[in-house]
Each structure stands twice: as C-alpha cells, then as structure tokens.
Write a protein that holds these residues in place. Structure first.
Motif: not given
Lengths: 86, 374
Positions: B272-281
């Motif tokens: 979740e943290a990485v997805a937020k950084e990378k603009g992913m769902q």
C-alpha cells in the motif's frame, strides 16, 4: 439432506447392495439339509432357513462363502448376467 | 479494555474466548502456538467456558472438532503449515458434512526444506477443500475476522479458515481493539441440520453412492459460491456494530492508477505504501474462497496492467494460485497480467524490493511470472 445427513433411521435397507453382485449363489432345495452353516457364515447376512436356505438377492453381494462352506454341495453359482438374460 | 498493545496471537485468542466455543481441540505448532497457549492459560485461570481437548496430533485436533461439532456445539482449533497439511483429509470431511468449524491458520511455509517462517503455501494448498478462506492484513483484521468467521460459518454451514501471517502478524505487538462484549453480534449456535441426539437419531458423515455423492458435492460448491453474500452481510453488520470495515468485505481497494497490484495478507501493508508512492492501485483480497470473481472484475476494469504479488507457488505451473485464477476471471480483458512470487519461507518483502516490482510494470509481459530471488 444438507451435508449428507440422513434423518430417516433404517435407510441403509433402501440401498439394494445386491446390485453389486457378479456371481449369483443358487440353492438346490432338494440337497439342502437345513444345517444352517451357510446362515452362520453369510457376512451380509442375507440367508434365512425358511423352509430351506433362502438367499435374499436384494442384499446378497455374491461372495459365495455359502457355496464354499455348504457340506452337502447344495449351493452352486452362476454368472449374474447369465441369470438376468435368461 | 478494548484498545491495547497486544500480540496478534493473544488478541485473536481473546476474541476466540468471547465467541465461546464449547470445544477447543488444539495441537501447538509454530507459529500458531501462542493461540492455544493463551487459550489454555485462560482455561487455567477460569476465564474460558469451553472444554480444551489436548490431542496428540493435528489430525486428532480436527477429528475432535468434527466430533464436537456433530453434537451441535461450536468447535474451534488453530494450526499452521504441517499441522494444516496433516488435517487435509479431514478438511474435506468437515466441509462435506457442512460443519461450521472455525480454524485460525497462522500461515507458514511447508516442508521440504523445513522452514517455520511465513508464506501462504499451507492454506492456499487447501483452497479446493470447500472451506471459506479469509486472509487478514493486520492483527486488528484477524481479530475482527475471527468473530465474523463463526457467524459466516454458522449461517452458511461451511467451515471457515481465518488466515493470518506467521510472525508478521502472530508475533507482532501492536495496538488492537479487542471488544469486551460481542454477545449481540454472535448468537449461540443453534444446530439444525446435523447433531447427535439419542432422541432424534440421524446418520451423519455417511457413505454415498455415485449419484448422491456428486449431488452433495455440487450442493457444497453452490453453497460455497453463494456464501459471498453472507460474508459481505456479516462484514457490513460488524462494521455497523463496531465501526470497522474493510472494503466490501471481499476485497479492499486503495488508491487509484492505471496499474493495479493485487495481493493478499499482511504484505499489503508494505504494498500500500509503495503503491501510493508510485500512483498505483492496491486491490487486497480478503476472501480467497469463495473467489470474489465479480468484485475483482469490477475493481480491475479498464486497468492497463495488473501485477499479482503472492506468497505461494503452483509448482509445475509457475506463478501463484491467485494469479492463475485472476487471469481466468479476467479472460478477454485488455489488461496485461503478470505475477511475482515473493516471500516464500519468510523471505523479507521490503519496501525497496516492492519499489523495483512497481517500476518493472512496463517491462512485464502478459502472463509473465517472476520470482523474488531470480
């Protein structure tokens, strides 16, 4: 019936296991002396002595133990398919 | 004392006590050991009503639960890895007999080589047993799922596995809200279909000839597929009563983006943290069985690429079980779907590693499978 639960007691008798039989034991009424040895050995048990050894074909699975233990050779056997086509 | 700093296993054990199982048959195995240990301590302190049966194996543990549940009482056990594998035969029997038993599976790798650390191979390997499988993302969710599991099980007449990651959840202390009272949410178990009572004799766990056998297996499948609605309803009721919900009860979607990461379990906290950084769902699967096909199709509609990250491998096929099921569910969609097999035997799935996974989205081919250690 959910989960295979059976609520009417005694329902095993409805399952005619005689349909599994491939060889049918046949009692010769003349030779039978009513000794009852086959009755004692039948694992089902489906032989009664009335008036001589009588096999209940609804439940006889054709193991032929009765034929093997009969001291008077009163029980012979025949392929089930032959009996049915006759 | 609802909010407390508590170990995951202990928090789950506290919730189990509130669910009042009448019989708890457990055999300790790492990393689930702290659950039976805590429950046994509660029993020794006079805080637990149920009977604890000390069994000689996990096979006996689930056998005892089946026996107990067949007399019409609530039964519970907890296990991990080899323990769950030893229960394999009985898992199918439990589901086939439609007994609402609940297991807390504390996920751990399967031997060989012997390994005590976390992955999902143990419970994923039992996915076709007819059990409902819920996977917790946090200790709080494991606690909430445990009480929901009893209600789902008893309403659907299906057994439920509540899966939580070994060590990452089971041995981690964090703030968890364990309610003091859940009476209204979980009524006493009222068995109707199956219970041993001398005054009302019935045959259970019986033999079936081919036709009735297949009919019953189909019924079991239909019940499992239909349980989707009950799982959501119970989740919503819980959310209303206790103020905590997780997505729609089957999947939880966070963030937005043309690339989606689909995953399961506690690793989703890092994702979740990485997805937020990378603009992913992130699409976190809470309920793996029944497979939330419609919910996933809806959530992943219009995505350009989908990365499935999971901690199990369908050996000989490549990729994880969820990847293959998701690909089959999304057949005909334009999305490119790839899989990362990660964290087997407890390999750390770090933020740095997950950033590399996210950055690889464009270079992944459709159907491509990569392993973390490659």
């Amino acid at each position: 019936m959910t989960g295979g639960t059976v609520k009417d007691v005694g329902s095993t008798t409805k399952n005619k296991t005689g349909t599994w039989r491939s060889e049918r034991p046949i009692v010769d009424a003349e030779k039978c002396k009513r000794c009852g040895i086959c009755v004692q050995h039948c694992p089902e048990p489906c032989i009664t002595l009335d008036p001589h050894a009588v096999i209940d074909y609804d439940f006889c699975k054709g193991c032929l133990i009765c034929k093997a233990v009969c001291p008077f050779d009163a029980i012979t056997s025949k392929g089930e398919r032959l009996c049915q086509t006759k | 004392m609802p909010n407390q700093i508590i170990e995951g296993s202990q928090a789950v054990a506290k919730m189990v006590r509130l669910c009042k199982p009448k019989v708890l048959a457990m055999y300790p195995i790492t990393p689930s050991t702290h659950i039976p240990e805590t429950l046994a301590q509660m029993k020794a302190n006079g805080e637990l009503d149920g009977t604890i049966i000390r069994v000689e194996s996990e096979f006996s543990a689930l056998s005892a639960c089946i026996g107990a549940s067949s007399t019409g009482v609530r039964a519970y056990t907890a296990t991990s890895s080899q323990g769950l594998a030893l229960m394999h035969e009985l898992l199918f029997a439990t589901a086939g007999m439609r007994l609402p038993i609940v297991i807390n599976v504390v996920n751990r790798a399967l031997s060989a080589p012997l390994n005590i650390f976390n992955d999902h191979q143990d419970s994923m390997s039992e996915r076709d047993s007819g059990w409902i499988q819920l996977y917790a993302g946090t200790n709080q969710e494991a606690v909430d799922m445990t009480v929901q599991a009893f209600r789902i099980a008893e309403e659907c007449l299906l057994p439920v596995m509540v899966c939580m990651d070994g060590f990452y959840l089971s041995h981690t202390y964090e703030v968890v809200d364990v309610p003091d009272d859940i009476k209204g949410f979980l009524p006493d178990y009222q068995p109707e279909h199956c219970y041993l009572d001398p005054n009302k004799p019935m045959t259970i766990g019986t033999w079936a000839m081919p036709e009735p056998y297949m009919k019953l297996r189909k019924e079991l499948n239909d019940a499992a597929e239909k349980s989707v609605g009950t799982i959501q309803k119970v989740h919503d009721d819980y959310a209303k009563a206790f103020g905590r919900g997780y997505g729609d009860g089957l999947i939880e979607v966070t963030g937005e983006g043309s690339t989606a990461i689909v995953s399961i379990g506690s690793v989703c906290q890092n994702i979740e943290a990485v997805a937020k950084e990378k603009g992913m769902q992130l699409v976190r699967v809470r309920c793996f069985r029944p497979f939330p096909r419609q919910q996933l199709i809806g959530a992943l509609k219009g995505k350009k690429s989908i990365i499935v990250i999971e901690k199990n491998a369908a050996l000989g096929l490549g990729g994880g079980a969820m990847f293959h099921e998701l690909r089959s569910a999304l057949k005909g969609s334009d999305a490119k779907i790839a899989c990362y097999v990660v964290g087997l035997g407890g390999v750390d799935v770090t933020l740095d590693y997950l950033r590399k996974v996210a950055d690889s989205a464009d270079s992944l081919g459709d159907g491509e499978v990569r392993w973390q250690n490659e």
